[in-house]
Write a protein that holds these residues in place. Structure first.
Motif, PDB file in Angstrom:
ATOM      1  N   PRO A   1       0.863  -1.130   0.039  1.00 37.26           N
ATOM      2  CA  PRO A   1      -0.066   0.159   0.132  1.00 37.26           C
ATOM      3  C   PRO A   1       0.992   1.159   0.087  1.00 37.26           C
ATOM      4  O   PRO A   1       1.648   1.394   0.629  1.00 37.26           O
ATOM      5  N   VAL A   2       0.388   2.272  -0.901  1.00 35.94           N
ATOM      6  CA  VAL A   2       1.177   3.444  -0.943  1.00 35.94           C
ATOM      7  C   VAL A   2       1.003   4.250   0.116  1.00 35.94           C
ATOM      8  O   VAL A   2      -0.563   4.856   0.232  1.00 35.94           O
ATOM      9  N   ASN A   3       1.631   4.954   0.954  1.00 31.64           N
ATOM     10  CA  ASN A   3       1.448   5.917   2.165  1.00 31.64           C
ATOM     11  C   ASN A   3       1.726   7.387   1.724  1.00 31.64           C
ATOM     12  O   ASN A   3       1.115   7.971   2.161  1.00 31.64           O
ATOM     13  N   HIS A   4       2.766   7.515   0.876  1.00 37.26           N
ATOM     14  CA  HIS A   4       3.552   8.748   0.518  1.00 37.26           C
ATOM     15  C   HIS A   4       3.632   8.882  -0.874  1.00 37.26           C
ATOM     16  O   HIS A   4       3.773   7.877  -1.509  1.00 37.26           O
ATOM     17  N   ARG A   5       3.479  10.120  -1.285  1.00 41.31           N
ATOM     18  CA  ARG A   5       3.824  10.445  -2.688  1.00 41.31           C
ATOM     19  C   ARG A   5       5.288   9.724  -3.176  1.00 41.31           C
ATOM     20  O   ARG A   5       6.168   9.682  -2.514  1.00 41.31           O
ATOM     21  N   GLY A   6       5.264   9.066  -4.246  1.00 42.20           N
ATOM     22  CA  GLY A   6       6.281   8.280  -4.678  1.00 42.20           C
ATOM     23  C   GLY A   6       6.607   7.049  -4.017  1.00 42.20           C
ATOM     24  O   GLY A   6       7.524   6.093  -4.665  1.00 42.20           O
ATOM     25  N   ALA A   7       5.744   6.485  -3.111  1.00 41.52           N
ATOM     26  CA  ALA A   7       5.921   5.421  -2.585  1.00 41.52           C
ATOM     27  C   ALA A   7       7.099   5.082  -1.550  1.00 41.52           C
ATOM     28  O   ALA A   7       7.055   4.690  -0.260  1.00 41.52           O
ATOM     29  N   LEU A   8       8.452   5.110  -2.219  1.00 36.34           N
ATOM     30  CA  LEU A   8       9.692   5.461  -1.383  1.00 36.34           C
ATOM     31  C   LEU A   8       9.669   3.721  -1.104  1.00 36.34           C
ATOM     32  O   LEU A   8       9.570   3.236   0.157  1.00 36.34           O
ATOM     33  N   LEU A   9      10.353   2.951  -2.237  1.00 43.43           N
ATOM     34  CA  LEU A   9      10.558   1.652  -1.677  1.00 43.43           C
ATOM     35  C   LEU A   9      12.019   1.306  -1.178  1.00 43.43           C
ATOM     36  O   LEU A   9      12.946   1.671  -1.810  1.00 43.43           O
ATOM     37  N   PHE A  10      11.871   0.478  -0.063  1.00 48.88           N
ATOM     38  CA  PHE A  10      13.316  -0.044   0.251  1.00 48.88           C
ATOM     39  C   PHE A  10      13.358  -1.572   0.046  1.00 48.88           C
ATOM     40  O   PHE A  10      12.235  -2.339   0.113  1.00 48.88           O
ATOM     41  N   VAL A  11      14.519  -1.986  -0.121  1.00 45.87           N
ATOM     42  CA  VAL A  11      14.830  -3.439  -0.295  1.00 45.87           C
ATOM     43  C   VAL A  11      16.069  -3.662   0.247  1.00 45.87           C
ATOM     44  O   VAL A  11      17.085  -3.246   0.575  1.00 45.87           O
ATOM     45  N   GLY A  12      16.013  -5.057   0.795  1.00 48.48           N
ATOM     46  CA  GLY A  12      17.325  -5.522   1.396  1.00 48.48           C
ATOM     47  C   GLY A  12      17.001  -6.812   2.403  1.00 48.48           C
ATOM     48  O   GLY A  12      16.185  -7.575   2.145  1.00 48.48           O
ATOM     49  N   ASP A  13      18.012  -7.100   3.441  1.00 46.26           N
ATOM     50  CA  ASP A  13      18.117  -8.223   4.239  1.00 46.26           C
ATOM     51  C   ASP A  13      18.052  -9.598   3.249  1.00 46.26           C
ATOM     52  O   ASP A  13      17.172 -10.434   3.572  1.00 46.26           O
ATOM     53  N   GLY A  14      19.025  -9.794   2.497  1.00 46.97           N
ATOM     54  CA  GLY A  14      19.064 -10.910   1.776  1.00 46.97           C
ATOM     55  C   GLY A  14      19.381 -12.264   2.649  1.00 46.97           C
ATOM     56  O   GLY A  14      19.997 -12.106   3.600  1.00 46.97           O
ATOM     57  N   HIS A  15      18.621 -13.387   2.223  1.00 45.74           N
ATOM     58  CA  HIS A  15      18.656 -14.604   2.883  1.00 45.74           C
ATOM     59  C   HIS A  15      19.190 -15.720   2.080  1.00 45.74           C
ATOM     60  O   HIS A  15      18.293 -15.710   0.934  1.00 45.74           O
ATOM     61  N   ALA A  16      20.232 -16.436   2.237  1.00 46.58           N
ATOM     62  CA  ALA A  16      20.442 -17.454   1.173  1.00 46.58           C
ATOM     63  C   ALA A  16      19.545 -18.456   1.295  1.00 46.58           C
ATOM     64  O   ALA A  16      18.900 -19.191   0.373  1.00 46.58           O
ATOM     65  N   ALA A  17      18.779 -18.782   2.505  1.00 40.32           N
ATOM     66  CA  ALA A  17      17.777 -19.809   2.583  1.00 40.32           C
ATOM     67  C   ALA A  17      17.101 -19.640   4.168  1.00 40.32           C
ATOM     68  O   ALA A  17      17.824 -18.712   4.929  1.00 40.32           O
ATOM     69  N   GLN A  18      15.918 -19.647   4.206  1.00 36.40           N
ATOM     70  CA  GLN A  18      15.391 -19.715   5.464  1.00 36.40           C
ATOM     71  C   GLN A  18      14.289 -20.813   5.660  1.00 36.40           C
ATOM     72  O   GLN A  18      13.320 -20.865   4.977  1.00 36.40           O
ATOM     73  N   GLY A  19      13.974 -21.082   6.954  1.00 37.15           N
ATOM     74  CA  GLY A  19      12.930 -21.858   7.316  1.00 37.15           C
ATOM     75  C   GLY A  19      11.862 -21.221   7.515  1.00 37.15           C
ATOM     76  O   GLY A  19      11.551 -19.810   7.869  1.00 37.15           O
ATOM     77  N   ASP A  20      10.424 -21.672   7.809  1.00 36.66           N
ATOM     78  CA  ASP A  20       9.545 -20.871   8.256  1.00 36.66           C
ATOM     79  C   ASP A  20       9.671 -20.208   9.574  1.00 36.66           C
ATOM     80  O   ASP A  20      10.092 -20.911  10.403  1.00 36.66           O
ATOM     81  N   GLY A  21       8.917 -18.993   9.778  1.00 35.51           N
ATOM     82  CA  GLY A  21       9.113 -18.179  10.929  1.00 35.51           C
ATOM     83  C   GLY A  21      10.575 -17.681  11.417  1.00 35.51           C
ATOM     84  O   GLY A  21      10.480 -16.989  12.288  1.00 35.51           O
ATOM     85  N   GLU A  22      11.621 -17.776  10.408  1.00 37.91           N
ATOM     86  CA  GLU A  22      12.945 -17.509  10.906  1.00 37.91           C
ATOM     87  C   GLU A  22      13.255 -17.878  12.456  1.00 37.91           C
ATOM     88  O   GLU A  22      13.384 -16.937  13.187  1.00 37.91           O
ATOM     89  N   LEU A  23      13.079 -19.033  12.575  1.00 37.50           N
ATOM     90  CA  LEU A  23      13.102 -19.698  14.066  1.00 37.50           C
ATOM     91  C   LEU A  23      14.423 -19.236  14.859  1.00 37.50           C
ATOM     92  O   LEU A  23      14.298 -18.816  16.005  1.00 37.50           O
ATOM     93  N   THR A  24      15.464 -19.321  14.200  1.00 37.40           N
ATOM     94  CA  THR A  24      16.830 -18.982  14.898  1.00 37.40           C
ATOM     95  C   THR A  24      17.050 -17.419  15.006  1.00 37.40           C
ATOM     96  O   THR A  24      18.069 -16.805  15.267  1.00 37.40           O
TER      97      THR A  24
END
Length: 343
Positions: free
Chosen positions: A214-237
């Protein structure tokens, strides 16, 4: 009152005894041809907020090729570029995006770009029984550093214990964080999430997935990051296989329509992501979001939507980390194949 000069409207408005200045500019037209931007980040953000300058202006239909550092703040060359805590690439200003719209983010390509990752070695306390938690004996010397073997498609512990000598994890690169700026003037740490997206840590946010925010501000302002090589459900660790990532995405807009929380889609499923302070709240948001999706795009009544979700829906425990937790409601597209989509 106002006047037009040099392509800009300016004027004053008087209401309730107060007079204020106002201005307006015409939205730029969408370029005739989509563009591809190669963006080299030099600064990384630790808050989801509208109070930072955009890193790059892009238009609906454009593609961005970029990269992110790891959650630890370390880049592909092993150099520390930021404090840890999920530093983000961006934000990207999407021309024409306005509050009430939906930003569409298609993940075209995700690839790990360094040969190692780090993970946690304990289990999130909210995932186990309190008595069990008090009796657990964690190893303080456990080495949570992993080697990424792209050729074999797996990750292995660099210094495995005897019990994990032959243990490996299949690689499935994903983004822990995809977000727009949250509403009002909020600034939310990039370790957390909300209706704007954020640190959702959903292991289905992979190459080929489309995310709707959902866009909350003009231009949306998109952030991306926090790469994971793999992850199970819930990020348990608490930490998945945290690493840096090469990222390619394409943006678009759905104008004048918004669910108010994240949705996602891949070749097999529609996914409604509920984020709340408790799993109950997250489940309610996820379920309601899926029912609204069926009502809007398939024109189903509440009872008709209930039949579909009651017999076809599945739930994923998405994330147990941070002040907010997440659940995703998933509908297989095979269950929708005989329904008539209207939009």
């Amino acid at each position: 009152k106002g006047k037009l000069a040099d392509g800009r409207l300016t004027g004053q408005v008087t209401q309730g005894g107060r007079t204020l200045d106002w201005s307006a500019v015409r939205m730029p037209p969408r370029p005739e041809k989509p563009r591809t931007h190669v963006f080299e980040p030099t600064k990384f953000e630790l808050y989801f907020t509208s109070r930072v300058l955009p890193a790059l202006h892009i238009a609906p239909g454009d593609t961005v090729k970029t990269w992110s550092i790891g959650a630890d703040g370390v880049d592909p060359n092993g150099e520390r570029r930021s404090p840890g805590g999920n530093p983000q690439t961006g934000p990207f200003y999407v021309e024409g995006a306005m509050p009430g719209d939906t930003l569409v983010v298609r993940l075209n390509r995700l690839r790990t770009n360094r040969g190692w990752a780090v993970s946690g070695s304990t289990v999130m306390p909210n995932a186990v029984e309190p008595l069990h938690l008090t009796n657990l004996k964690w190893s303080e010397s456990f080495n949570g550093r992993w080697r990424i073997d792209e050729a074999a498609g797996v990750a292995r512990l660099e210094a495995p214990t005897d019990g994990l000598t032959h243990f490996s994890v299949p690689l499935k690169p994903m983004l822990g964080c995809v977000a727009v700026a949250p509403g009002q003037e909020w600034a939310v740490r990039t370790t957390d999430s909300g209706r704007f997206g954020g640190n959702m840590d959903y292991n289905q946010i992979v190459e080929g997935t489309t995310i709707y925010l959902p866009v909350n501000h003009r231009g949306a302002l998109l952030f991306v990051g926090d790469g994971h090589a793999a992850q199970g459900d819930g990020e348990l660790t608490g930490d998945a296989l945290e690493t840096s990532m090469d990222i390619e995405f394409t943006v678009d807009l759905i104008e004048g329509k918004s669910f108010g929380h994240p949705l996602a889609e891949n070749a097999e499923h529609l996914m409604s992501i509920g984020i709340g302070g408790t799993l109950d709240h997250a489940l309610q948001m996820a379920t309601s979001g899926m029912m609204r999706w069926l009502e809007r795009d398939y024109k189903l009544s509440a009872s008709e939507a209930a039949i579909v979700v009651g017999f076809a829906m599945r739930y994923d425990v998405v994330d147990l980390v941070g002040t907010q937790v997440s659940i995703a409601a998933k509908l297989p597209k095979t269950a929708l194949a005989k329904l008539r989509k209207t939009s």
